[in-house]
Write a protein that holds these residues in place. Structure first.
Motif, PDB file in Angstrom:
ATOM      1  N   LEU A 327     -34.029  -6.012  32.459  1.00 10.96           N
ATOM      2  CA  LEU A 327     -33.897  -5.539  33.839  1.00 10.96           C
ATOM      3  C   LEU A 327     -33.416  -4.088  33.796  1.00 10.96           C
ATOM      4  CD1 LEU A 327     -33.608  -6.035  36.947  1.00 10.96           C
ATOM      5  CD2 LEU A 327     -31.351  -7.001  36.448  1.00 10.96           C
ATOM      6  N   LEU A 328     -34.190  -3.186  34.395  1.00 12.05           N
ATOM      7  CA  LEU A 328     -33.837  -1.768  34.362  1.00 12.05           C
ATOM      8  C   LEU A 328     -33.374  -1.297  35.737  1.00 12.05           C
ATOM      9  CD1 LEU A 328     -36.996  -0.385  32.454  1.00 12.05           C
ATOM     10  CD2 LEU A 328     -34.939  -1.378  31.477  1.00 12.05           C
ATOM     11  N   ALA A 329     -32.133  -0.873  35.828  1.00  9.38           N
ATOM     12  CA  ALA A 329     -31.647  -0.229  37.042  1.00  9.38           C
ATOM     13  C   ALA A 329     -31.798   1.268  36.792  1.00  9.38           C
ATOM     14  CB  ALA A 329     -30.193  -0.605  37.287  1.00  9.38           C
ATOM     15  N   LEU A 330     -32.673   1.913  37.577  1.00  6.00           N
ATOM     16  CA  LEU A 330     -33.060   3.285  37.215  1.00  6.00           C
ATOM     17  C   LEU A 330     -32.020   4.347  37.543  1.00  6.00           C
ATOM     18  CD1 LEU A 330     -36.882   3.611  37.695  1.00  6.00           C
ATOM     19  CD2 LEU A 330     -35.545   2.892  35.725  1.00  6.00           C
ATOM     20  N   GLN A 339     -26.687  -2.521  43.591  1.00  7.04           N
ATOM     21  CA  GLN A 339     -26.503  -3.766  44.351  1.00  7.04           C
ATOM     22  C   GLN A 339     -27.715  -4.677  44.188  1.00  7.04           C
ATOM     23  OE1 GLN A 339     -25.712  -2.976  48.451  1.00  7.04           O
ATOM     24  NE2 GLN A 339     -23.494  -2.763  48.130  1.00  7.04           N
ATOM     25  N   ALA A 340     -28.894  -4.090  44.377  1.00  8.37           N
ATOM     26  CA  ALA A 340     -30.134  -4.878  44.270  1.00  8.37           C
ATOM     27  C   ALA A 340     -30.304  -5.413  42.856  1.00  8.37           C
ATOM     28  CB  ALA A 340     -31.333  -4.024  44.666  1.00  8.37           C
ATOM     29  N   ALA A 341     -30.016  -4.571  41.847  1.00  8.08           N
ATOM     30  CA  ALA A 341     -30.187  -4.986  40.451  1.00  8.08           C
ATOM     31  C   ALA A 341     -29.200  -6.085  40.077  1.00  8.08           C
ATOM     32  CB  ALA A 341     -30.030  -3.776  39.531  1.00  8.08           C
ATOM     33  N   ASP A 358     -30.215  -3.579  31.548  1.00  7.17           N
ATOM     34  CA  ASP A 358     -29.926  -2.202  31.133  1.00  7.17           C
ATOM     35  C   ASP A 358     -29.166  -1.504  32.252  1.00  7.17           C
ATOM     36  OD1 ASP A 358     -29.729   0.316  30.179  1.00  7.17           O
ATOM     37  OD2 ASP A 358     -31.845   0.554  29.637  1.00  7.17           O
ATOM     38  N   ASP A 359     -27.828  -1.621  32.170  1.00  3.97           N
ATOM     39  CA  ASP A 359     -26.945  -1.056  33.203  1.00  3.97           C
ATOM     40  C   ASP A 359     -26.341   0.271  32.739  1.00  3.97           C
ATOM     41  OD1 ASP A 359     -25.483  -2.224  31.148  1.00  3.97           O
ATOM     42  OD2 ASP A 359     -23.816  -2.815  32.445  1.00  3.97           O
ATOM     43  N   ILE A 381     -38.214  -3.491  36.997  1.00  4.69           N
ATOM     44  CA  ILE A 381     -37.721  -2.153  37.285  1.00  4.69           C
ATOM     45  C   ILE A 381     -37.225  -2.088  38.731  1.00  4.69           C
ATOM     46  CG2 ILE A 381     -38.390   0.291  37.417  1.00  4.69           C
ATOM     47  CD1 ILE A 381     -40.672  -0.974  35.270  1.00  4.69           C
ATOM     48  N   VAL A 382     -35.967  -1.691  38.871  1.00  3.13           N
ATOM     49  CA  VAL A 382     -35.389  -1.512  40.199  1.00  3.13           C
ATOM     50  C   VAL A 382     -35.036  -0.042  40.339  1.00  3.13           C
ATOM     51  CG1 VAL A 382     -33.569  -2.213  41.795  1.00  3.13           C
ATOM     52  CG2 VAL A 382     -34.412  -3.844  40.094  1.00  3.13           C
ATOM     53  N   GLY A 383     -35.694   0.638  41.287  1.00  5.42           N
ATOM     54  CA  GLY A 383     -35.442   2.064  41.475  1.00  5.42           C
ATOM     55  C   GLY A 383     -35.633   2.445  42.934  1.00  5.42           C
TER      56      GLY A 383
END
Ligand SMILES: [Zn+2]
Length: 421
Positions: A327-330, A339-341, A358-359, A381-383
């Motif tokens: 899980l990538l928090a961009l 929050q979403a990630a 990946d925080d 991917i969360v961006g």
């Protein structure tokens, strides 16, 4: 093994540069993806991600061995040299076996293999034909004083093996168990995503009659075989001989290979020298008929990587992958994204999906590169871009397919694809 992990809480030292010590592509990728590190020549530490892959591989092996009716035990690495003198292999092993004398004056060796130990064990505990057949196996560290360790885990001084031993009352029983384990090996190597051959081989120092090697095509080659480019029928390579496929008549081609597994019909070599007998129906003592079956567990990992990679890094087969999802928090400084990630991470955790989050406070480019390098099958991917329409992006590492969807839909899809329960 835990299902989920924060990158910042674990130890994944990825490398951008190709390390100098790496002689082969698979070893380069293992070092760059932070799977292993060298302590000294031929001796490696498994880091957290590497250990997860190793544990998954051992899981596959255990499942297939147990399904075949084999039972796991654990024998010691320290062995009395006396047993090797009895079997006659002390001399045969030569300088490869690590020997020393302890403070009590006992002559000890570090086991390069365990035929002697297991035969000695069974000699005092098998008395009747009623206790047979029996297949025992272990997954354990082995030691060899390699003069030239090479290719990282491929030829190491300390390595992990699965070794199995079958005990039967007659040749018929051995034949049956040999066939059984042969099929088990086919299933194990198929599940590992390996392109492999099984080839009849010379029993060598193990002794016995029949033996087969399980080989994978590799640039870290120690061996070679002759294989038909069409039928994939394989046989041992002999210098200078031109041979044709008995089926399609094409000329066989030389293929460089690495041995991953080896099976042997040992017969009575060890039971005779170490006195391992059982009583048959008529009450007469007969030697146990043995087979032994090895898999070089720690060298299977680089072999899998060599068969499963692209220009960006490793592409793990799902059964062996350290996690199913990364899980990538961009942008970790932006509250909405984190929050979403974090919410997604919690949901994946409760859906029992194995996920690495990946925080890290790193640039998007670094995260994308590392995610591809690590080769985890699915990336989420969360961006800023994805959240604009209230969605996240799912990328399939192998096919590079990208899907944008709402988080619950992505979780549903992943728990179907990746959920191992
Ligand atoms: Zn052919």
């Amino acid at each position: 093994m835990g299902n989920t992990m924060l990158w910042t809480k674990t130890f994944i030292p990825t490398l951008r540069e190709i390390p100098q010590e790496a002689e082969s592509l698979a070893h380069q990728l293992m070092l760059r993806a932070g799977l292993v590190r060298r302590l000294m020549a031929g001796v490696y530490s498994f880091l957290p991600l590497g250990l997860r892959c190793l544990n998954n591989l051992c899981g596959v092996i255990r499942q297939e061995m147990d399904n075949a009716g084999a039972t796991e035990l654990l024998l010691p690495a320290l062995q009395p040299r006396e047993l090797w003198l009895k079997s006659g292999r002390d001399k045969e092993m030569g300088e490869v076996m690590i020997r020393f004398t302890d403070r009590r004056g006992r002559q000890i060796c570090l086991g390069p293999t365990h035929e002697e130990v297991i035969t000695d064990l069974l000699s005092s505990h098998i008395s009747s034909y009623k206790q047979l057949p029996l297949i025992l196996y272990q997954i354990q560290a082995k030691f060899r004083d390699e003069i030239r360790p090479r290719f990282g885990l491929v030829r190491a001084c300390e390595f992990i093996m699965k070794d199995a031993y079958s005990f039967d009352r007659d040749e018929e029983g051995l034949k049956k168990n040999y066939r059984l384990i042969f099929e088990v090996y086919n299933r194990i190597f198929t599940r590992c995503g390996l392109d492999f051959f099984s080839v009849e081989a010379d029993p060598g120092v193990m002794g016995g009659s029949t033996s087969h090697e399980f080989m994978v095509v590799s640039q870290d080659a120690e061996d070679a075989i002759l294989a038909c480019p069409a039928c994939r029928l394989a046989r041992p390579f002999k210098e200078g001989a031109s041979e044709h496929c008995p089926q399609c008549k094409r000329e066989l081609e030389k293929v460089n290979t690495l041995e991953l597994g080896h099976t042997f019909k040992l017969g009575t070599k060890y039971s005779l020298s170490l006195g391992a007998n059982f009583l048959d129906e008529k009450g007469s003592a007969r030697p146990l008929i043995m087979g032994c079956y090895g898999i070089g567990v720690s060298r299977v990992i680089p072999a899998i990587i060599e068969c499963n990679n692209d220009k960006n890094g490793i592409v793990w087969p799902p059964e062996i992958a350290p996690y199913q999802v990364i899980l990538l928090a961009l942008d970790t400084t932006e509250e909405k994204i984190m929050q979403a990630a974090c919410a997604l991470y919690a949901k994946l955790k409760s859906a029992k999906v194995e996920v690495l989050f990946d925080d890290r406070d790193e640039r998007a480019g670094v995260k994308f590169n590392d995610a591809d390098l690590l080769g985890i099958p699915f990336q989420i991917i969360v961006g800023r871009d994805t959240l604009k329409d209230g969605k996240v992006e799912l990328k399939v590492r192998k096919s590079n397919e990208r899907i944008k969807d709402k988080a619950p839909e992505v979780i549903k899809r992943l728990s179907l694809l990746a959920g191992k329960g």
